[in-house]
Design an enzyme around this catalytic site. Structure first.
Site, PDB file in Angstrom:
ATOM      1  N   ASP A   1       0.850  -1.186   0.000  1.00 36.28           N
ATOM      2  CA  ASP A   1       0.000   0.000   0.000  1.00 36.28           C
ATOM      3  C   ASP A   1       0.883   1.232   0.000  1.00 36.28           C
ATOM      4  O   ASP A   1       1.944   1.253   0.610  1.00 36.28           O
ATOM      5  CB  ASP A   1      -0.977  -0.004   1.179  1.00 36.28           C
TER       6      ASP A   1
ATOM      7  N   GLU B   1      -7.848   4.959  12.097  1.00 34.65           N
ATOM      8  CA  GLU B   1      -6.814   4.494  13.023  1.00 34.65           C
ATOM      9  C   GLU B   1      -6.552   5.431  14.182  1.00 34.65           C
ATOM     10  O   GLU B   1      -5.634   5.206  14.971  1.00 34.65           O
ATOM     11  CB  GLU B   1      -5.513   4.255  12.266  1.00 34.65           C
TER      12      GLU B   1
END
Length: 256
Positions: free
Chosen positions: A60, A152
């Protein structure tokens, strides 16, 4: 044969049996340990350990990784391990678009990578407005990985409000794309702040402390297992991921 001699023979038989049993147990434990060790193998060329019991590997990226040479990324192969997919950062918050998104989005596909877009979620902002930012930026095509929301950090927002805003993002994106989005987060954040309310969504789990699989009770689709990989064509360190399934399962997950 005397009683004493019979007792002595019995004692030796028991000792031999005990030694045999301990040997078998030690051999089994060694094979289990060796099997576990073999699941995570150090690949110097990638600069990280790779969980080789998964067949489909990926990375990613975002603007932090700089300008990427995607043909080099796609062509890199080490002892049968190559990269098939990439998650690409698209947007963040209400109005930000990743500086490298459009280039990465087009060039990754041209190089033959399976691509998926993700939005970095800010718990302090409207979920609907963030979804609109994402949808205005990303055009999904058949064969792409479904949209991902990266959540997150609470930024001090209470969990109930995070749930409300995150659900807004998920609902708006699903209504506009016709597919259920994927949630990315660490296993600790998921357990502490999200929990069962979002168990119905595919999960991309971040966890670096356990080598067989991420330490989470629920099912997961992708696992970010390393933050410190190296790939030809990318100058900066890059995150490594695996898909939890075979090529048929991945195909079934992709956009129709």
């Amino acid at each position: 044969m005397s009683v004493r001699k019979k007792q002595k023979i019995r004692k030796w038989v028991l000792w031999l049996l005990l030694i045999f049993v301990l040997g078998v147990v030690a051999l089994i434990n060694y094979e289990l340990w060796q099997s576990k060790e073999d699941r995570f193998v150090r690949y110097q060329e990638f600069g990280t350990d790779i969980p080789v019991n998964y067949a489909i590997h990926g990375i990613d990226v975002s603007w932090h990784n700089g300008r990427i040479n995607w043909p080099m990324v796609k062509s890199m192969e080490v002892r049968g391990v190559h990269l098939d997919f990439v998650f690409i950062k698209a947007t963040e918050g209400l109005g930000r678009v990743d500086a490298q998104f459009r280039r990465n989005w087009e060039e990754a596909k041209s190089a033959g990578m399976i691509r998926g877009p993700y939005h970095f979620f800010l718990a302090t902002k409207s979920g609907r407005a963030q979804a609109e930012n994402f949808l205005a930026t990303v055009t999904l095509e058949s064969g792409d990985i479904p949209p991902v929301v990266d959540v997150e950090d609470t930024y001090g927002v209470r969990d109930t409000l995070i749930h409300q805003r995150l659900q807004e993002w998920l609902d708006v994106v699903q209504a506009n794309t016709g597919t259920k989005p994927i949630i990315y987060t660490s296993v600790d954040f998921y357990d502490r702040h999200l929990g069962r309310m979002f168990d119905g969504y595919p999960l991309w789990a971040a966890h670096y402390l356990q080598k067989e699989n991420p330490r989470i009770a629920r099912d997961w689709s992708f696992w970010q297992h390393s933050e410190f990989g190296h790939v030809s064509g990318i100058n900066a360190e890059v995150d490594f991921d695996v898909f939890n399934g075979d090529s048929l399962a991945l195909k079934q997950l992709l956009m129709p």
